[in-house]
Design a protein around this motif. Structure first.
Motif, PDB file in Angstrom:
ATOM      1  N   ALA A 180       0.818  -1.211   0.000  1.00 28.13           N
ATOM      2  CA  ALA A 180       0.000   0.000   0.000  1.00 28.13           C
ATOM      3  C   ALA A 180       0.851   1.259   0.000  1.00 28.13           C
ATOM      4  O   ALA A 180       0.491   2.262  -0.624  1.00 28.13           O
ATOM      5  CB  ALA A 180      -0.928  -0.011   1.217  1.00 28.13           C
ATOM      6  N   VAL A 181       1.984   1.231   0.695  1.00 28.56           N
ATOM      7  CA  VAL A 181       2.849   2.405   0.739  1.00 28.56           C
ATOM      8  C   VAL A 181       3.531   2.642  -0.604  1.00 28.56           C
ATOM      9  O   VAL A 181       3.715   3.791  -1.040  1.00 28.56           O
ATOM     10  CB  VAL A 181       3.892   2.243   1.865  1.00 28.56           C
ATOM     11  CG1 VAL A 181       4.982   3.296   1.759  1.00 28.56           C
ATOM     12  CG2 VAL A 181       3.211   2.344   3.215  1.00 28.56           C
ATOM     13  N   LEU A 182       3.901   1.569  -1.301  1.00 27.18           N
ATOM     14  CA  LEU A 182       4.618   1.713  -2.567  1.00 27.18           C
ATOM     15  C   LEU A 182       3.703   2.018  -3.747  1.00 27.18           C
ATOM     16  O   LEU A 182       4.202   2.385  -4.821  1.00 27.18           O
ATOM     17  CB  LEU A 182       5.405   0.436  -2.866  1.00 27.18           C
ATOM     18  CG  LEU A 182       6.548   0.094  -1.911  1.00 27.18           C
ATOM     19  CD1 LEU A 182       7.235  -1.185  -2.350  1.00 27.18           C
ATOM     20  CD2 LEU A 182       7.540   1.237  -1.834  1.00 27.18           C
ATOM     21  N   ALA A 183       2.399   1.861  -3.589  1.00 25.82           N
ATOM     22  CA  ALA A 183       1.491   2.078  -4.722  1.00 25.82           C
ATOM     23  C   ALA A 183       1.607   3.490  -5.303  1.00 25.82           C
ATOM     24  O   ALA A 183       1.765   3.639  -6.525  1.00 25.82           O
ATOM     25  CB  ALA A 183       0.051   1.767  -4.295  1.00 25.82           C
ATOM     26  N   ASP A 264      -5.696  -0.654  -2.869  1.00 26.56           N
ATOM     27  CA  ASP A 264      -5.466  -0.765  -1.418  1.00 26.56           C
ATOM     28  C   ASP A 264      -5.617   0.583  -0.717  1.00 26.56           C
ATOM     29  O   ASP A 264      -4.775   0.978   0.103  1.00 26.56           O
ATOM     30  CB  ASP A 264      -4.074  -1.334  -1.143  1.00 26.56           C
ATOM     31  CG  ASP A 264      -3.895  -2.723  -1.720  1.00 26.56           C
ATOM     32  OD1 ASP A 264      -4.902  -3.433  -1.843  1.00 26.56           O
ATOM     33  OD2 ASP A 264      -2.745  -3.093  -2.048  1.00 26.56           O
ATOM     34  N   TYR A 265      -6.689   1.285  -1.009  1.00 33.18           N
ATOM     35  CA  TYR A 265      -6.842   2.623  -0.437  1.00 33.18           C
ATOM     36  C   TYR A 265      -7.034   2.556   1.072  1.00 33.18           C
ATOM     37  O   TYR A 265      -6.407   3.307   1.827  1.00 33.18           O
ATOM     38  CB  TYR A 265      -8.022   3.339  -1.086  1.00 33.18           C
ATOM     39  CG  TYR A 265      -8.251   4.729  -0.535  1.00 33.18           C
ATOM     40  CD1 TYR A 265      -7.414   5.784  -0.883  1.00 33.18           C
ATOM     41  CD2 TYR A 265      -9.299   4.995   0.348  1.00 33.18           C
ATOM     42  CE1 TYR A 265      -7.608   7.057  -0.387  1.00 33.18           C
ATOM     43  CE2 TYR A 265      -9.501   6.263   0.860  1.00 33.18           C
ATOM     44  CZ  TYR A 265      -8.656   7.294   0.488  1.00 33.18           C
ATOM     45  OH  TYR A 265      -8.846   8.550   0.995  1.00 33.18           O
ATOM     46  N   GLY A 266      -7.882   1.650   1.551  1.00 36.60           N
ATOM     47  CA  GLY A 266      -8.111   1.564   2.991  1.00 36.60           C
ATOM     48  C   GLY A 266      -6.883   1.118   3.750  1.00 36.60           C
ATOM     49  O   GLY A 266      -6.568   1.643   4.826  1.00 36.60           O
ATOM     50  N   LEU A 267      -6.138   0.164   3.206  1.00 35.78           N
ATOM     51  CA  LEU A 267      -4.934  -0.310   3.872  1.00 35.78           C
ATOM     52  C   LEU A 267      -3.841   0.748   3.877  1.00 35.78           C
ATOM     53  O   LEU A 267      -3.004   0.784   4.789  1.00 35.78           O
ATOM     54  CB  LEU A 267      -4.433  -1.585   3.196  1.00 35.78           C
ATOM     55  CG  LEU A 267      -3.238  -2.297   3.833  1.00 35.78           C
ATOM     56  CD1 LEU A 267      -3.556  -2.698   5.263  1.00 35.78           C
ATOM     57  CD2 LEU A 267      -2.842  -3.512   3.013  1.00 35.78           C
ATOM     58  N   VAL A 270      -3.832   2.906   7.027  1.00 36.42           N
ATOM     59  CA  VAL A 270      -3.196   2.254   8.168  1.00 36.42           C
ATOM     60  C   VAL A 270      -1.687   2.197   7.981  1.00 36.42           C
ATOM     61  O   VAL A 270      -0.906   2.377   8.929  1.00 36.42           O
ATOM     62  CB  VAL A 270      -3.774   0.843   8.363  1.00 36.42           C
ATOM     63  CG1 VAL A 270      -3.105   0.135   9.536  1.00 36.42           C
ATOM     64  CG2 VAL A 270      -5.284   0.907   8.574  1.00 36.42           C
ATOM     65  N   ALA A 271      -1.235   1.973   6.751  1.00 37.65           N
ATOM     66  CA  ALA A 271       0.199   1.870   6.489  1.00 37.65           C
ATOM     67  C   ALA A 271       0.912   3.193   6.725  1.00 37.65           C
ATOM     68  O   ALA A 271       2.077   3.205   7.138  1.00 37.65           O
ATOM     69  CB  ALA A 271       0.432   1.388   5.058  1.00 37.65           C
ATOM     70  N   GLN A 272       0.244   4.311   6.461  1.00 36.46           N
ATOM     71  CA  GLN A 272       0.876   5.606   6.704  1.00 36.46           C
ATOM     72  C   GLN A 272       1.175   5.817   8.183  1.00 36.46           C
ATOM     73  O   GLN A 272       2.147   6.485   8.537  1.00 36.46           O
ATOM     74  CB  GLN A 272      -0.016   6.731   6.171  1.00 36.46           C
ATOM     75  CG  GLN A 272      -0.097   6.804   4.659  1.00 36.46           C
ATOM     76  CD  GLN A 272       1.253   7.047   4.023  1.00 36.46           C
ATOM     77  OE1 GLN A 272       2.118   7.712   4.582  1.00 36.46           O
ATOM     78  NE2 GLN A 272       1.455   6.490   2.833  1.00 36.46           N
TER      79      GLN A 272
END
Length: 763
Positions: A180-183, A264-267, A270-272
């Motif tokens: 999710a962070v790398l997207a 993976d917008y919702g995840l 949380v990843a941020q």
């Protein structure tokens, strides 16, 4: 995949890229203007319209000018095209060593409908980005597949940029969180593939590299003149396209963020949160744990694994982080690597190179250390090295060994010698003369005698129990007579407020002090100018620390980044003092007595010399305060600063004289001075003194009371007494060096059975 869709950000980025290319076109037009003028003059002469002596002279002048301008333009174009652009130092990750990671990145690129990155690299930082390394100076680009080669008359598809991932992310984040962070980062390869954006970026990077080439020193006068002209033209073009390039990058980022919303917008929300937590843990690990090891010539080989341990320890102590430990049951992103240990070791060595300036390769004086060996290899060696340095400076100052008849070895290095020297006497204006000067008994809560102004002391310390001096009187001790030491008489106006950051000078990561978790440090303010027990006014700030030693070096000039001033290692506390007092201005030195003992020249006064006359010192800048120390503490701190500066200078000379390997030569060619990213400012003289006294106390505890050195993941070096961390050592050390009062520290030593009169083992 063109990479440019209907995103508004991509369209804005393309328009800004065209504006950058227009700047390049205008520069080319200016370079061709004299040549075009010469063509017109020659054409007029051939047709018989522009004839005569004046036109002939004009043709010669314009012709020579056109040739010079074309030669200069060609030279600048060659430099801009061939200059090596800046490249971030990273650890390359071949596809064979991380097939699962490459597979995840390619799958993510397919879902985003963008080109996949050409390669993956790791950086020892909590960040991720795309970096264009298609320049020939960075090595040959990957060979494209047969179907990617364009036909005749068509452009070849630009090489995709390299994906740079922060190594702490791989160890702390789970696979889904990393995805999710790398997207949004991978989505940026789409706009980057557009020919106009790629050309604009190449032009800007070339100009930046040309400025770097022109700024390189060590050239001959003629070459310097040519480089100055080259730099002027490159800077002029950079100023012309700066705004357009900035807006272009913003448009690319907006387009990437818009495209990545579908994945993976919702995840990602949380990843941020994990990104911020990983950054905090990484910074804490570098400043509190890694930096003491780097100073001792050791580099921890598992820094990324240490981030997980540090954040897990934080989750155990902080109720706000209780949920983070449950994440450890999921698959970590480092499982995507075939050999995570080898990658972690390479990233750890790169971190030591960037943040400390260590060698690029391991050697006898630069060896890796495991976390299991950290207490013995780093903590114990650090304490004993600082204790040895402290006694060497005491020998230089002519301080006699402890006169205690119970001392088994009167000439040995003992803690009692340090306590006796730093204990302020009546002549020093210290705590021993407070009752006579103040004229107030215990329980008085007012100004001292002789019209001394009342002072309100605010103490921010890493552990509770740091109040006034406990004697109920004001202290006006001024450190004078030490060369390079700043002194100013205690002439504060009534109601003046003195602030002392105990955590800031309690100890760095080299010493032992209270622990901190990154939370703001609570302040304990004594009411109505009294100490913690309400028995008298607290101490107003006295003299500042020595700003330099005999060699004129700044205090704490270690030549290496230093840990956070609030770092410590002996006592648990959930507070952190982030403010550190800077060095005070220098004052005129006093004369050294004729009977001072011979030794290494430090131009410092003897320990038993009478204090010089107190004169007003220079006014400190607004917002800065003097370090409140006694005269003896200031002189000892100045000696430690000078001794440490000499040791650092000798170490730098020895490393410079050694053989440079090809790896280190490549680093030094493009690195304008290491470390590239210093972690912390240099420690002040008072902080150095606090660290060394704390180290001496820890050595005495280990040798006489059965204490053991230990590693705390959040605070670095720590001291274990009876299986528990020492909780309140730093405030008592501060009381000794700032007020000359050894009472609290002696009581603490007696409570744990530590014998200061017994010699300790030094390195």
């Amino acid at each position: 995949m063109s990479g440019i869709g209907v995103e508004a950000g991509a369209q804005a980025a393309r328009s800004r890229a065209l504006a950058v290319l227009r700047v390049r076109g205008r520069a080319l037009a200016v370079a061709l203007l004299p040549a075009g003028t010469e063509v017109i003059l020659l054409t007029g002469a051939s047709t018989g319209r522009l004839v005569g002596p004046g036109w002939d002279a004009a043709r010669w002048v314009v012709g020579v000018l056109a040739v010079l301008v074309l030669l200069a333009a060609a030279g600048i174009a060659v430099v801009v095209a061939r200059a090596r652009p800046a490249m971030s130092p990273t650890v390359p990750v071949p596809e064979g060593s991380a097939p699962d990671l490459y597979g995840m990145v390619r799958d993510l690129a397919d879902r985003l409908d963008v080109p996949a990155p050409s390669a993956i690299a790791l950086t020892p930082d909590c960040d991720s980005w795309l970096e264009d390394r298609a320049h020939s100076a960075h090595g040959p680009p990957p060979r494209p597949a047969p179907d990617e080669i364009a036909g005749p008359g068509r452009r070849r598809t630009p090489v995709a940029p390299v994906l740079v991932i922060g190594s702490p992310f791989l160890w702390w984040m789970r696979v889904g969180e990393l995805r999710a962070v790398l997207a949004p980062v991978i989505a940026g390869t789409g706009p980057s593939a557009h020919p106009d954006i790629a050309a604009a970026r190449r032009f800007v990077r070339g100009l930046d590299a040309a400025v770097a080439v022109a700024s390189t020193g060590g050239r001959r006068p003629l070459t310097r003149g040519v480089c100055a002209a080259l730099g002027w033209v490159a800077r002029l073009l950079l100023r012309g396209c700066r705004e357009h390039a900035t807006q272009m990058e913003r448009g690319v980022a907006a387009a990437a963020a818009e495209r990545a919303q579908a994945v993976d917008y919702g995840l990602r929300i949380v990843a941020q949160e994990q990104v911020g937590l990983a950054y905090a843990g990484w910074d804490r690990l570098l400043t509190r744990v890694a930096l003491p090891a780097w100073r001792m010539g050791r580099w921890p080989s598992r820094l990324d694994a240490g981030v997980v341990a540090a954040l897990t320890e934080l989750s155990r102590r902080d109720r706000l982080a209780e949920g983070f430990a449950s994440r450890l049951g999921e698959r970590p992103a480092c499982d995507l690597l075939e050999e995570p240990g080898a990658v972690d070791e390479a990233a750890s060595l790169l971190a030591a190179r960037l943040f400390h300036g260590g060698p690029a390769e391991s050697g006898p004086d630069w060896a890796p250390v495991d976390w299991q060996a950290y207490p013995e290899e780093v903590v114990d060696r650090t304490w004993r090295a600082e204790a040895a340095r402290l006694h060497r400076v005491l020998d230089t100052l002519g301080v006699r060994p402890s006169p205690d008849p119970r001392t088994p070895d009167p000439g040995g290095p003992t803690l009692a010698r340090v306590l006796d020297h730093l204990t302020a006497t009546a002549e020093d204006g210290g705590w021993g003369a407070m009752d006579a000067d103040a004229g107030t008994g215990a329980g008085a809560a007012g100004p001292g005698a002789a019209g001394s102004p009342a002072a309100t002391g605010v103490v921010a310390c890493g552990a509770s129990g740091a109040g006034g001096n406990g004697a109920g009187a004001d202290v006006s001790a001024v450190a004078t007579g030490a060369p390079g030491s700043a002194s100013r008489p205690d002439q504060a106006a009534p109601g003046a407020q003195g602030t002392v950051a105990a955590g800031a000078s309690g100890a760095g990561t080299d010493g032992a002090g209270p622990e901190a978790t990154g939370a703001p440090a609570p302040s304990s303010a004594s009411a109505s100018g009294t100490d913690g027990a309400g028995t008298g006014p607290t101490d107003a700030p006295a003299a500042g620390p020595a700003a330099s030693g005999a060699a004129g070096t700044a205090p704490g000039a270690t030549g290496a980044p230093t840990p956070s001033p609030s770092a410590s290692g002996t006592g648990p506390s959930d507070s952190q003092a982030d403010d550190a007092d800077g060095p005070a201005p220098t004052d005129a030195p006093a004369d050294v007595p004729a009977d001072a003992p011979a030794g290494p020249s430090t131009d410092l006064p003897a320990a038993d010399s009478a204090p010089a006359a107190r004169e007003p010192g220079p006014q400190l800048p607004f917002g800065e305060e003097e370090d409140p120390t006694t005269e003896r503490s200031a002189a000892l701190a100045a000696g430690l600063s000078a001794e440490l500066a000499r040791e650092e200078a000798a170490g730098v000379d020895a490393s410079a004289a050694g053989r440079r390997s090809p790896v280190s030569a490549q680093w030094d060619e493009f690195a304008c001075g290491l470390p590239l990213f210093p972690l912390q400012p240099q420690r002040t003289a008072r902080e150095l003194l606090a660290d060394h006294v704390t180290a001496m106390v820890c050595c005495a505890a280990v040798d006489t009371a059965g204490a053991v050195p230990a590693l705390d993941w959040l605070d670095g070096p720590s001291l274990l007494l009876g299986g528990e961390r020492a909780a309140d050592l730093a405030p008592k050390v501060l009381t000794l060096i700032e007020e000359g009062d050894p009472g609290p520290l002696r009581d603490w030593l007696a409570a744990f059975g530590i014998r200061p009169e017994k010699p300790v083992r030094l390195v």
